[in-house]
Write a protein that holds these residues in place. Structure first.
Motif, PDB file in Angstrom:
ATOM      1  N   LYS A 127       2.012   1.998  -5.916  1.00  0.00           N
ATOM      2  CA  LYS A 127       3.194   2.749  -6.300  1.00  0.00           C
ATOM      3  C   LYS A 127       2.797   4.069  -6.940  1.00  0.00           C
ATOM      4  O   LYS A 127       1.831   4.140  -7.709  1.00  0.00           O
ATOM      5  CB  LYS A 127       4.061   1.945  -7.271  1.00  0.00           C
ATOM      6  CG  LYS A 127       4.698   0.716  -6.644  1.00  0.00           C
ATOM      7  CD  LYS A 127       5.616   0.032  -7.629  1.00  0.00           C
ATOM      8  CE  LYS A 127       6.316  -1.159  -6.997  1.00  0.00           C
ATOM      9  NZ  LYS A 127       7.217  -1.837  -7.951  1.00  0.00           N
TER      10      LYS A 127
ATOM     11  N   VAL B 284       2.398   9.131   7.659  1.00  0.00           N
ATOM     12  CA  VAL B 284       2.511   8.073   6.647  1.00  0.00           C
ATOM     13  C   VAL B 284       1.094   7.702   6.234  1.00  0.00           C
ATOM     14  O   VAL B 284       0.418   6.902   6.892  1.00  0.00           O
ATOM     15  CB  VAL B 284       3.275   6.852   7.206  1.00  0.00           C
ATOM     16  CG1 VAL B 284       3.428   5.791   6.124  1.00  0.00           C
ATOM     17  CG2 VAL B 284       4.645   7.273   7.733  1.00  0.00           C
TER      18      VAL B 284
ATOM     19  N   ASN C  78       1.205   4.020   0.830  1.00  0.00           N
ATOM     20  CA  ASN C  78       2.203   2.963   0.743  1.00  0.00           C
ATOM     21  C   ASN C  78       3.082   3.116  -0.494  1.00  0.00           C
ATOM     22  O   ASN C  78       3.734   2.155  -0.908  1.00  0.00           O
ATOM     23  CB  ASN C  78       1.524   1.587   0.726  1.00  0.00           C
ATOM     24  CG  ASN C  78       0.861   1.258   2.048  1.00  0.00           C
ATOM     25  OD1 ASN C  78       1.377   1.605   3.112  1.00  0.00           O
ATOM     26  ND2 ASN C  78      -0.294   0.608   1.985  1.00  0.00           N
ATOM     27  N   ASP C  79       3.057   4.317  -1.083  1.00  0.00           N
ATOM     28  CA  ASP C  79       3.874   4.540  -2.277  1.00  0.00           C
ATOM     29  C   ASP C  79       5.287   4.940  -1.875  1.00  0.00           C
ATOM     30  O   ASP C  79       5.708   4.777  -0.721  1.00  0.00           O
ATOM     31  CB  ASP C  79       3.231   5.606  -3.169  1.00  0.00           C
ATOM     32  CG  ASP C  79       2.989   6.908  -2.416  1.00  0.00           C
ATOM     33  OD1 ASP C  79       3.519   7.050  -1.291  1.00  0.00           O
ATOM     34  OD2 ASP C  79       2.278   7.773  -2.943  1.00  0.00           O
ATOM     35  N   GLU C  80       6.040   5.463  -2.881  1.00  0.00           N
ATOM     36  CA  GLU C  80       7.422   5.835  -2.619  1.00  0.00           C
ATOM     37  C   GLU C  80       7.520   6.916  -1.547  1.00  0.00           C
ATOM     38  O   GLU C  80       8.452   6.891  -0.721  1.00  0.00           O
ATOM     39  CB  GLU C  80       8.088   6.327  -3.909  1.00  0.00           C
ATOM     40  CG  GLU C  80       8.343   5.240  -4.942  1.00  0.00           C
ATOM     41  CD  GLU C  80       7.131   4.893  -5.781  1.00  0.00           C
ATOM     42  OE1 GLU C  80       7.258   4.097  -6.711  1.00  0.00           O
ATOM     43  OE2 GLU C  80       6.035   5.416  -5.500  1.00  0.00           O
TER      44      GLU C  80
ATOM     45  N   GLY D   1       5.436   7.355   0.882  1.00  0.00           N
ATOM     46  CA  GLY D   1       5.174   6.704   2.160  1.00  0.00           C
ATOM     47  C   GLY D   1       6.420   6.005   2.692  1.00  0.00           C
ATOM     48  O   GLY D   1       6.755   6.095   3.878  1.00  0.00           O
ATOM     49  N   THR D   2       7.131   5.308   1.803  1.00  0.00           N
ATOM     50  CA  THR D   2       8.399   4.680   2.201  1.00  0.00           C
ATOM     51  C   THR D   2       9.406   5.725   2.651  1.00  0.00           C
ATOM     52  O   THR D   2      10.132   5.547   3.644  1.00  0.00           O
ATOM     53  CB  THR D   2       8.967   3.863   1.032  1.00  0.00           C
ATOM     54  OG1 THR D   2       7.989   2.899   0.609  1.00  0.00           O
ATOM     55  CG2 THR D   2      10.238   3.143   1.439  1.00  0.00           C
ATOM     56  N   LEU D   3       9.460   6.854   1.910  1.00  0.00           N
ATOM     57  CA  LEU D   3      10.381   7.928   2.270  1.00  0.00           C
ATOM     58  C   LEU D   3      10.011   8.541   3.625  1.00  0.00           C
ATOM     59  O   LEU D   3      10.894   8.858   4.431  1.00  0.00           O
ATOM     60  CB  LEU D   3      10.364   8.995   1.176  1.00  0.00           C
ATOM     61  CG  LEU D   3      11.390  10.124   1.296  1.00  0.00           C
ATOM     62  CD1 LEU D   3      12.792   9.556   1.260  1.00  0.00           C
ATOM     63  CD2 LEU D   3      11.197  11.137   0.177  1.00  0.00           C
TER      64      LEU D   3
ATOM     65  N   ARG E  22       8.445   6.977   6.096  1.00  0.00           N
ATOM     66  CA  ARG E  22       8.829   6.024   7.141  1.00  0.00           C
ATOM     67  C   ARG E  22      10.337   6.062   7.385  1.00  0.00           C
ATOM     68  O   ARG E  22      10.794   6.007   8.532  1.00  0.00           O
ATOM     69  CB  ARG E  22       8.379   4.616   6.747  1.00  0.00           C
ATOM     70  CG  ARG E  22       6.898   4.358   6.968  1.00  0.00           C
ATOM     71  CD  ARG E  22       6.565   2.885   6.803  1.00  0.00           C
ATOM     72  NE  ARG E  22       6.692   2.477   5.411  1.00  0.00           N
ATOM     73  CZ  ARG E  22       5.707   2.538   4.520  1.00  0.00           C
ATOM     74  NH1 ARG E  22       4.518   2.991   4.880  1.00  0.00           N
ATOM     75  NH2 ARG E  22       5.899   2.143   3.281  1.00  0.00           N
ATOM     76  N   GLY E  23      11.121   6.156   6.302  1.00  0.00           N
ATOM     77  CA  GLY E  23      12.567   6.266   6.475  1.00  0.00           C
ATOM     78  C   GLY E  23      12.962   7.536   7.210  1.00  0.00           C
ATOM     79  O   GLY E  23      13.876   7.528   8.051  1.00  0.00           O
TER      80      GLY E  23
END
Length: 658
Positions: free
Chosen positions: A8, A241, A244-246, A248-250, A252-253
């Motif tokens: 994170k 990407v 795997n942090d925020e 990375g999530t953003l 991917r979204g």
């Protein structure tokens, strides 16, 4: 779990800042420790340096102890003892230290060894010599006693003390030099730690800026650039990407959103065409529903209505034939009302079916919409509709308020499949047709009921007028026949005028009834129609009528106005036949409530006797029935010799406007 938490962004940023804080606190703590130690060493240097001065003072006081000045000798001994105690206290202070000042010797083995040597020289050599010198000075001149250290006072001289003090001072100098060199070393490390702290601050600032740029600024910049390209309709943009942090999530979204937008944009034209086709189909369905509903509301026969309905749905669905059939629940038969596109033979064979016969009769039992593919049925060769070339037969039922009325067919020469929307549309059309058929039936029943009620009123009117007149004429004819048989001419002469009067009365009654039956509402208000009725009454009866009427309220429905005219005609007819009046007053008050009164100056009658007649007095009952039709209240007021008044009252709660 710990690895996932470290991925994170917030955890990494907090960990990084805490690491820099720990290193900074360590360096600052070491700097503070070195500063504190340097301050203690500086105090130790001052105290150790004071030993040299105290030693020289001790040597000077020892020299005065053997001088020629007696007063000086007497003063030197106490001062010398005090100096011994002062030096002892200084050595103890160096050994024990003072954290409050702070003051302490540096914790190194070399300095501790030098200090131990200095303390040994003082306590084992210099201090015993001084004590021996003081003891020698206080002894008797003839008795020389040894000191505690084994030194004879006689062998101790001030010069020896001074020599020893000089060697002690040299040892103290060595101690001071050692402390100074240690302080120089600690000063070097203090400056080195300060430089390290400065370098750490610079490196930490640069590192934090770089890491924040790498972890926050760079992903935000990539996201902003991606949004800019997306705004320019470049839906091929994708973000890397790499974490795997925020962010990375953003990322991917964002990529998923870009995939959906690219797919939507690529198929947008096709979707627009699909939606347009759906809207056009819905518009056609609505147009069909509106056209069918408007057509079914028109006044027409059942055959014409069903034929127009069948024509519209056949044209819409492209059917090659069809029929509308109604159910006879009493005989359990299905009758073909109208048909299109089917042969005369098929019409003749299926003009009347029993429930349960053939495909159509079976559908009546289930009352569910059915579409038959005749080419897949094994018994299709037995079906007349298949032999005529039809491939698909659809059956949709006709309902009206959950009442089953029949069904309609659509015949196709090609295999047809109905969608759920088309099936729902046809079922809705079946309900519209059923409602229209049921409305026709209700209207026919309403007309029959109205005709029956009007015939009842006609019969009552005939009974109240012509029937009674004919009964009177029948009695007079019987009396005339008896008088002729008995040759009583005087009775004949009296009966003939009565017969003529009876015939005239019946003739007037017939004309009046015909006039009432033909009464129609003229163009204009209710008051104008009443005045027309009153004028005819004046001409026929010669009785004066005074009319006082206003019409400020809401207009009545035409049916109500017609019933009001009938009531006025019946009341005036009763005045002509029974009242023997010379004057009639008609009053009409039309505001929120409606009031109509007809009063005459005739001989009147006893209303209690009228109640005993019951249904015998038909005229009053007719007026009451007509008043009940419009929810009005009818009152009859009469007194023998004072005339009669008929009052009709319609409250605002029951009044209905046209």
């Amino acid at each position: 779990m710990l690895f996932a938490s470290w991925q994170k962004l917030s955890t990494r940023i907090v960990g990084l800042l805490l690491s820099f804080l720990a290193v900074a606190l360590l360096v600052i703590g070491s700097t503070l420790l070195l500063s504190w130690q340097l301050e203690g060493s500086a105090a130790a240097i001052n105290v150790a340096g004071s030993l040299r001065m105290e030693s020289y003072k001790l040597a000077m006081l020892a020299g005065r102890l053997r001088g020629d000045d007696a007063a000086g000798r007497n003063d030197a001994a106490p001062r010398l003892r005090a100096q011994l105690q002062r030096i002892d206290g200084t050595l103890d202070l160096l050994r024990q230290g003072d954290p409050q000042r702070p003051l302490f010797l540096p914790p190194t083995a070399a300095i501790r060894d030098v200090y131990a040597e200095v303390e040994r020289e003082w306590r084992a050599e210099l201090a015993p010599q001084v004590q021996a010198l003081l003891a020698a000075d206080g002894m008797a001149a003839s008795a020389a006693a040894p000191t505690a250290a084994g030194i004879h006072a006689a062998t101790v001289s001030p010069y020896a003390v001074q020599q020893r003090a000089e060697r002690f001072v040299l040892s103290v100098d060595v101690l001071v030099q050692r402390i100074e060199r240690d302080s120089e070393s600690r000063t070097f490390w203090l400056r080195a730690s300060q430089l390290l702290l400065l370098a750490l601050a610079m490196i930490g600032t640069v590192s934090i800026i770089y890491l924040l740029f790498d972890m926050i600024v760079a992903p935000i910049t990539r996201l902003q650039n991606g949004l800019e390209r997306m705004r320019e309709k470049d839906f091929s943009v994708r973000l890397p990407v790499d974490s795997n942090d925020e962010f990375g999530t953003l990322a991917r979204g964002f990529n998923q959103m870009a995939d959906k937008l690219q797919d939507s944009y690529a198929h947008l034209e096709h979707r627009v065409q699909t939606k347009t086709a759906e809207l056009e189909l819905q518009n056609k369905e609505l147009a069909l529903l509106y056209d069918a509903a408007a057509f079914l509301q028109q006044p027409q026969s059942a055959e014409t209505m069903c034929d127009g309905f069948l024509a519209r749905i056949s044209d819409y669905f492209g059917a090659d034939g069809g029929s509308v059939r109604v159910l006879d629940p009493n005989r359990n038969n299905i009758h073909m009302l109208v048909h299109r596109g089917i042969s005369d033979k098929l019409v003749e064979d299926e003009r009347c079916l029993k429930v349960g016969d053939c495909l159509c009769g079976e559908a009546v039992e289930s009352k569910l919409a059915v579409i038959h593919d005749l080419r897949r049925r094994k018994d299709s060769h037995n079906l007349q509709c298949h032999r005529e070339g039809f491939a698909t037969i659809s059956i949709f039922h006709i309902f009206a308020q959950r009442q089953y009325l029949g069904f309609f067919n659509l015949h196709f020469r090609q295999t047809i499949e109905f969608t759920a929307a088309q099936t729902a549309l046809l079922e809705t059309l079946g309900q519209l047709l059923g409602t229209a058929i049921e409305n026709q039936r209700l209207q026919a029943r309403e007309r029959e009921l109205a005709i029956s009620e009007e015939r009842n009123l006609v019969a009552q009117g005939l009974h109240d007028s012509i029937a009674q007149g004919l009964n009177f004429l029948n009695l007079q004819v019987q009396m005339l026949e008896q008088s002729l048989k008995q040759q009583r001419l005087d009775e004949v002469e009296s009966i003939v005028p009565m017969l003529r009067a009876g015939v005239d009365e019946s003739y007037q009654d017939v004309r009046e009834l015909l006039h009432n039956f033909r009464t129609r509402l003229q163009e204009g208000t209710l008051v104008s129609s009443l005045e027309t009725v009153v004028d005819k009454f004046r001409r026929q009866s010669g009785i004066a009528v005074d009319v006082d009427a206003d019409s400020d309220g809401a207009p009545f429905p035409r049916e109500h106005q017609l019933q009001l005219l009938f009531i006025v005609q019946e009341a005036l007819s009763n005045v002509r036949k029974h009242a023997s009046a010379s004057q009639v007053w008609l009053r009409l008050r039309d505001a929120q409530d409606f009031t109509l009164s007809i009063r005459d100056n005739g001989h009147g009658f006893d209303t209690h006797k009228l109640e005993t007649l019951g249904e015998a007095h038909v005229g009053i009952n007719i007026m009451r029935e007509r008043a009940q039709r419009i929810d009005a209240q009818l009152q009859l007021q009469s007194t023998p010799g004072q005339g009669t008044e008929v009052v009709l009252h319609l409250p605002r709660a029951q009044r209905r406007a046209a």
